[in-house]
Design a protein around this motif. Sequence first.
Motif, PDB file in Angstrom:
ATOM      1  N   THR A 135       8.232 -12.016   1.637  1.00  0.00           N
ATOM      2  CA  THR A 135       7.039 -12.576   1.018  1.00  0.00           C
ATOM      3  C   THR A 135       6.965 -14.058   1.378  1.00  0.00           C
ATOM      4  O   THR A 135       7.965 -14.756   1.353  1.00  0.00           O
ATOM      5  CB  THR A 135       7.101 -12.407  -0.516  1.00  0.00           C
ATOM      6  OG1 THR A 135       7.204 -11.013  -0.811  1.00  0.00           O
ATOM      7  CG2 THR A 135       5.869 -12.964  -1.188  1.00  0.00           C
TER       8      THR A 135
ATOM      9  N   SER B 246      13.095 -11.318   0.963  1.00  0.00           N
ATOM     10  CA  SER B 246      11.951 -10.846   0.172  1.00  0.00           C
ATOM     11  C   SER B 246      10.742 -10.433   1.012  1.00  0.00           C
ATOM     12  O   SER B 246       9.878  -9.707   0.539  1.00  0.00           O
ATOM     13  CB  SER B 246      11.512 -11.920  -0.821  1.00  0.00           C
ATOM     14  OG  SER B 246      10.802 -12.947  -0.154  1.00  0.00           O
TER      15      SER B 246
ATOM     16  N   HIS C 221       2.789 -10.503   1.581  1.00  0.00           N
ATOM     17  CA  HIS C 221       3.913  -9.571   1.525  1.00  0.00           C
ATOM     18  C   HIS C 221       3.855  -8.643   2.735  1.00  0.00           C
ATOM     19  O   HIS C 221       3.024  -7.745   2.807  1.00  0.00           O
ATOM     20  CB  HIS C 221       3.857  -8.784   0.209  1.00  0.00           C
ATOM     21  CG  HIS C 221       5.037  -7.912  -0.005  1.00  0.00           C
ATOM     22  ND1 HIS C 221       4.938  -6.539  -0.017  1.00  0.00           N
ATOM     23  CD2 HIS C 221       6.341  -8.199  -0.203  1.00  0.00           C
ATOM     24  CE1 HIS C 221       6.131  -6.022  -0.236  1.00  0.00           C
ATOM     25  NE2 HIS C 221       7.003  -6.997  -0.343  1.00  0.00           N
TER      26      HIS C 221
END
Length: 161
Positions: A20, A18, A84
């Motif tokens: 993140t 991800s 992010h």
Amino acid sequence: MPDSKIKRRGRRRLKSFSYTGTWAHSITLYTHQRQHLFKSRQIVHPVLHILQDTAERFGFRIWAYCFMPDHLHILVQGSAPRSHQPGFMHRFKQMSGYAHKRQHGRKLWQESYYEHILRTEETIAAVARYIFENPVRKGLVETPAEWPFSGFLEGIDPKVI
């Protein structure tokens, strides 16, 4: 080779990750056509200020940076679960590229960038040391402390490596 025949590389990011959170990332960005642009404070400092500002806005710590003549190494780490990395990098490249083109009339960055997510056995200090020693390995200086375009923003000083 004509542009129409150039094969485009596929996605460089991991599909199942991800990007993140509080992961640490070692990132390398190359200048457009590997031009030797990062040779003066007038070029480096505006890009560094945009890097700092973007990192702050996107929740990233900058553990180390090193501007080489034709590329930039950065070691960053998300400081919050919402940090992010692709968003941070997109914005940084966009803002610094726009500012550079407006000021100097030419493109700053190559498309995309290379990144490595640090594994648990890799320490921030060891990766920072590797980044700071880049100008030494390239024969530009004898010690990391001599290179004027590297530094830290989160507590790792290249002068003590």
